[in-house]
Design a protein around this motif. Structure first.
Motif, PDB file in Angstrom:
ATOM      1  N   ASN A 140      -4.943  51.695  16.888  1.00 49.52           N
ATOM      2  CA  ASN A 140      -4.824  50.585  17.821  1.00 49.52           C
ATOM      3  C   ASN A 140      -6.188  49.926  17.954  1.00 49.52           C
ATOM      4  N   TYR A 141      -6.194  48.602  18.035  1.00 43.47           N
ATOM      5  CA  TYR A 141      -7.417  47.850  18.276  1.00 43.47           C
ATOM      6  C   TYR A 141      -7.287  47.153  19.623  1.00 43.47           C
ATOM      7  N   ILE A 142      -8.419  46.948  20.278  1.00 40.95           N
ATOM      8  CA  ILE A 142      -8.471  46.159  21.507  1.00 40.95           C
ATOM      9  C   ILE A 142      -9.214  44.881  21.159  1.00 40.95           C
ATOM     10  N   LYS A 143      -8.539  43.735  21.341  1.00 37.29           N
ATOM     11  CA  LYS A 143      -9.093  42.432  20.954  1.00 37.29           C
ATOM     12  C   LYS A 143      -8.712  41.380  21.983  1.00 37.29           C
ATOM     13  N   ARG A 144      -9.352  40.216  21.892  1.00 40.32           N
ATOM     14  CA  ARG A 144      -9.027  39.088  22.762  1.00 40.32           C
ATOM     15  C   ARG A 144      -8.067  38.154  22.031  1.00 40.32           C
ATOM     16  N   LEU A 145      -7.007  37.742  22.711  1.00 44.25           N
ATOM     17  CA  LEU A 145      -6.037  36.804  22.145  1.00 44.25           C
ATOM     18  C   LEU A 145      -6.641  35.405  22.182  1.00 44.25           C
ATOM     19  N   ILE A 146      -6.838  34.813  21.006  1.00 45.12           N
ATOM     20  CA  ILE A 146      -7.473  33.501  20.899  1.00 45.12           C
ATOM     21  C   ILE A 146      -6.440  32.414  20.613  1.00 45.12           C
ATOM     22  N   GLY A 147      -5.518  32.690  19.681  1.00 41.68           N
ATOM     23  CA  GLY A 147      -4.556  31.674  19.266  1.00 41.68           C
ATOM     24  C   GLY A 147      -3.128  32.140  19.358  1.00 41.68           C
ATOM     25  N   LYS A 148      -2.239  31.179  19.638  1.00 46.09           N
ATOM     26  CA  LYS A 148      -0.805  31.445  19.779  1.00 46.09           C
ATOM     27  C   LYS A 148      -0.037  30.600  18.756  1.00 46.09           C
ATOM     28  N   PRO A 149       1.273  30.862  18.610  1.00 46.21           N
ATOM     29  CA  PRO A 149       2.057  30.122  17.615  1.00 46.21           C
ATOM     30  C   PRO A 149       1.853  28.602  17.719  1.00 46.21           C
ATOM     31  N   GLY A 150       1.638  27.986  16.551  1.00 46.30           N
ATOM     32  CA  GLY A 150       1.423  26.545  16.480  1.00 46.30           C
ATOM     33  C   GLY A 150      -0.022  26.114  16.593  1.00 46.30           C
ATOM     34  N   ASP A 151      -0.915  27.023  16.991  1.00 49.72           N
ATOM     35  CA  ASP A 151      -2.330  26.686  17.141  1.00 49.72           C
ATOM     36  C   ASP A 151      -3.023  26.605  15.788  1.00 49.72           C
ATOM     37  N   THR A 152      -4.113  25.852  15.762  1.00 47.92           N
ATOM     38  CA  THR A 152      -5.017  25.815  14.617  1.00 47.92           C
ATOM     39  C   THR A 152      -6.361  26.352  15.079  1.00 47.92           C
ATOM     40  N   ILE A 153      -6.858  27.354  14.380  1.00 53.54           N
ATOM     41  CA  ILE A 153      -8.170  27.952  14.658  1.00 53.54           C
ATOM     42  C   ILE A 153      -9.079  27.530  13.503  1.00 53.54           C
ATOM     43  N   GLU A 154     -10.236  26.927  13.833  1.00 55.17           N
ATOM     44  CA  GLU A 154     -11.182  26.503  12.800  1.00 55.17           C
ATOM     45  C   GLU A 154     -12.570  27.058  13.112  1.00 55.17           C
ATOM     46  N   PHE A 155     -13.320  27.298  12.051  1.00 52.11           N
ATOM     47  CA  PHE A 155     -14.688  27.777  12.157  1.00 52.11           C
ATOM     48  C   PHE A 155     -15.588  26.751  11.486  1.00 52.11           C
ATOM     49  N   LYS A 156     -16.461  26.095  12.290  1.00 58.82           N
ATOM     50  CA  LYS A 156     -17.381  25.081  11.780  1.00 58.82           C
ATOM     51  C   LYS A 156     -18.768  25.348  12.334  1.00 58.82           C
ATOM     52  N   GLU A 157     -19.735  25.446  11.449  1.00 59.75           N
ATOM     53  CA  GLU A 157     -21.139  25.616  11.840  1.00 59.75           C
ATOM     54  C   GLU A 157     -21.326  26.722  12.884  1.00 59.75           C
ATOM     55  N   GLY A 158     -20.612  27.841  12.680  1.00 60.78           N
ATOM     56  CA  GLY A 158     -20.758  28.994  13.556  1.00 60.78           C
ATOM     57  C   GLY A 158     -20.022  28.896  14.883  1.00 60.78           C
ATOM     58  N   LYS A 159     -19.206  27.869  15.041  1.00 57.23           N
ATOM     59  CA  LYS A 159     -18.457  27.685  16.287  1.00 57.23           C
ATOM     60  C   LYS A 159     -16.962  27.822  16.020  1.00 57.23           C
ATOM     61  N   VAL A 160     -16.206  28.168  17.082  1.00 57.39           N
ATOM     62  CA  VAL A 160     -14.754  28.315  16.994  1.00 57.39           C
ATOM     63  C   VAL A 160     -14.108  27.092  17.643  1.00 57.39           C
ATOM     64  N   TYR A 161     -13.147  26.507  16.931  1.00 60.00           N
ATOM     65  CA  TYR A 161     -12.397  25.367  17.458  1.00 60.00           C
ATOM     66  C   TYR A 161     -10.932  25.760  17.568  1.00 60.00           C
ATOM     67  N   LEU A 162     -10.354  25.468  18.731  1.00 53.88           N
ATOM     68  CA  LEU A 162      -8.947  25.725  18.994  1.00 53.88           C
ATOM     69  C   LEU A 162      -8.252  24.380  19.125  1.00 53.88           C
ATOM     70  N   ASN A 163      -7.353  24.095  18.190  1.00 54.23           N
ATOM     71  CA  ASN A 163      -6.613  22.828  18.184  1.00 54.23           C
ATOM     72  C   ASN A 163      -7.551  21.626  18.256  1.00 54.23           C
TER      73      ASN A 163
END
Length: 174
Positions: free
Chosen positions: A75-98
């Motif tokens: 089992n892992y313990i993690k933070r929920l970042i994205g849900k169905p239909g979301d777009t997660i992007e990584f640009k220049e070390g930053k996280v973008y949600l939708n």
């Protein structure tokens, strides 16, 4: 007389085990943090009360969840970042949600790297990450990809140990 007492004892034990399994799988359980992937939010050996029934609800982004890891038998313990239909992007070390910069004041560093630059979540897919974003510190959806909802086992709501850090665990993404 002895036979009835033995049967009664066995039935009591079976009932207790069934009740314990029901509570653990459908009401709440205790999780222990193993590793540093959620640092600085959670630390090694922290003990958490997790609500098992939350896996049957709409879990909000930002909630800390216990998942059945897709890449091994733990089992892992993690933070929920994205849900169905979301777009997660990584640009220049930053996280973008939708398309919007995700404000993450709970991470170990301001830089989040990923080999894959974007993830578009399908129906029933969720994206989880550890709060420790230093390279190699968290095995999460950046490495094993999105997870299905059935892999979410519970949601952490309260830290019970260590006593000096006990308290409610906040959902930090709106």
């Amino acid at each position: 007389m002895k036979k009835n007492e033995t049967l009664s004892f066995i039935l009591t034990i079976v009932a207790a085990v069934l009740i314990a399994l029901f509570v653990r799988n459908f009401i709440f359980n205790i999780a222990v943090v193993n590793g540093e992937s959620m640092h600085p939010t959670l630390n090694e050996k922290d003990k958490l009360i997790c609500l098992s029934y939350k896996r049957f609800t709409d879990i909000p982004r930002g909630e800390i969840v216990v998942i059945d890891a897709p890449n091994d038998n733990r089992n892992y313990i993690k933070r929920l970042i994205g849900k169905p239909g979301d777009t997660i992007e990584f640009k220049e070390g930053k996280v973008y949600l939708n398309g919007s910069l995700l404000k993450e004041n709970y991470t170990s560093t301001d830089v989040t790297e990923s080999d894959q630059k974007s993830f578009i979540l399908k129906d029933n897919e969720y994206f989880v990450m550890g709060d420790n974003r230093l390279p190699g510190m968290s095995v999460d959806s950046r490495y094993f990809g999105p997870i299905e909802k059935k892999r979410i086992k519970s949601a952490a709501v309260y830290r019970i140990l260590p006593l000096k850090s006990r308290g409610k665990i906040e959902t930090l993404i709106k």
